[in-house]
Design a protein around this motif. Structure first.
Motif, short mmCIF file in Angstrom:
data_model
loop_
_atom_site.label_atom_id
_atom_site.label_comp_id
_atom_site.label_asym_id
_atom_site.label_seq_id
_atom_site.Cartn_x
_atom_site.Cartn_y
_atom_site.Cartn_z
N ILE A 35 2.69 4.20 -1.94
CA ILE A 35 1.41 4.73 -2.43
C ILE A 35 1.45 4.94 -3.93
O ILE A 35 0.52 4.58 -4.66
CB ILE A 35 1.05 6.04 -1.69
CG1 ILE A 35 0.74 5.72 -0.23
CG2 ILE A 35 -0.11 6.75 -2.35
CD1 ILE A 35 0.62 6.93 0.66
N ILE A 36 2.54 5.50 -4.44
CA ILE A 36 2.67 5.73 -5.88
C ILE A 36 2.71 4.41 -6.63
O ILE A 36 2.08 4.26 -7.68
CB ILE A 36 3.91 6.59 -6.17
CG1 ILE A 36 3.69 8.00 -5.62
CG2 ILE A 36 4.24 6.62 -7.65
CD1 ILE A 36 4.94 8.85 -5.60
N MET A 37 3.43 3.42 -6.09
CA MET A 37 3.51 2.10 -6.73
C MET A 37 2.12 1.47 -6.83
O MET A 37 1.77 0.90 -7.86
CB MET A 37 4.44 1.19 -5.94
CG MET A 37 4.55 -0.21 -6.53
SD MET A 37 5.37 -1.36 -5.43
CE MET A 37 4.17 -1.51 -4.13
N ARG A 38 1.32 1.58 -5.77
CA ARG A 38 -0.03 1.01 -5.80
C ARG A 38 -0.90 1.68 -6.85
O ARG A 38 -1.68 1.02 -7.54
CB ARG A 38 -0.69 1.15 -4.41
CG ARG A 38 -0.04 0.34 -3.32
CD ARG A 38 -0.26 -1.11 -3.51
NE ARG A 38 -1.68 -1.35 -3.58
CZ ARG A 38 -2.28 -2.45 -3.28
NH1 ARG A 38 -1.58 -3.47 -2.87
NH2 ARG A 38 -3.58 -2.59 -3.40
N GLN A 39 -0.77 3.00 -7.00
CA GLN A 39 -1.55 3.72 -8.00
C GLN A 39 -1.16 3.29 -9.41
O GLN A 39 -2.01 3.09 -10.28
CB GLN A 39 -1.35 5.23 -7.85
CG GLN A 39 -1.92 5.79 -6.57
CD GLN A 39 -3.42 5.70 -6.51
OE1 GLN A 39 -4.10 5.84 -7.52
NE2 GLN A 39 -3.95 5.43 -5.34
N ILE A 40 0.14 3.12 -9.65
CA ILE A 40 0.62 2.70 -10.97
C ILE A 40 0.15 1.28 -11.27
O ILE A 40 -0.32 0.99 -12.38
CB ILE A 40 2.15 2.81 -11.05
CG1 ILE A 40 2.56 4.29 -11.05
CG2 ILE A 40 2.69 2.10 -12.29
CD1 ILE A 40 4.05 4.50 -10.92
N GLU A 41 0.25 0.38 -10.29
CA GLU A 41 -0.20 -1.00 -10.50
C GLU A 41 -1.69 -1.06 -10.81
O GLU A 41 -2.13 -1.84 -11.65
CB GLU A 41 0.10 -1.85 -9.26
CG GLU A 41 1.53 -2.25 -9.12
CD GLU A 41 1.77 -3.07 -7.87
OE1 GLU A 41 0.83 -3.26 -7.07
OE2 GLU A 41 2.90 -3.53 -7.69
#
Length: 70
Positions: A35-41
């Motif tokens: 979830i955090i990776m998707r937000q950063i991307e």
């Protein structure tokens, strides 16, 4: 709830207990990381110029210079 040592097959009880203690935090951490990776991307996909334009639009743009010289 029984302790692993009190089960009919203690080795299986300990194996299942250890698997549960490792699996639950591992899956929770993986989901949070995804979830955090998707937000950063999603935030990185915005160009810098576009990001600055959006920020200026939200803030009302630059204001007039102050009259006291500061």
């Amino acid at each position: 709830m029984a302790a692993p040592a009190n089960c009919p097959r203690p080795r299986l009880g300990y194996a299942l207990s250890l698997t549960g203690w490792l699996l639950v935090p591992g899956l929770t951490g993986a989901a949070a990381g995804y979830i955090i990776m998707r937000q950063i991307e999603r935030r990185r996909s915005t160009a810098l110029g576009e990001l600055l334009r959006q920020m200026r639009a939200q803030s009302g743009g630059p204001g007039p210079p102050s009259g006291d010289g500061t």
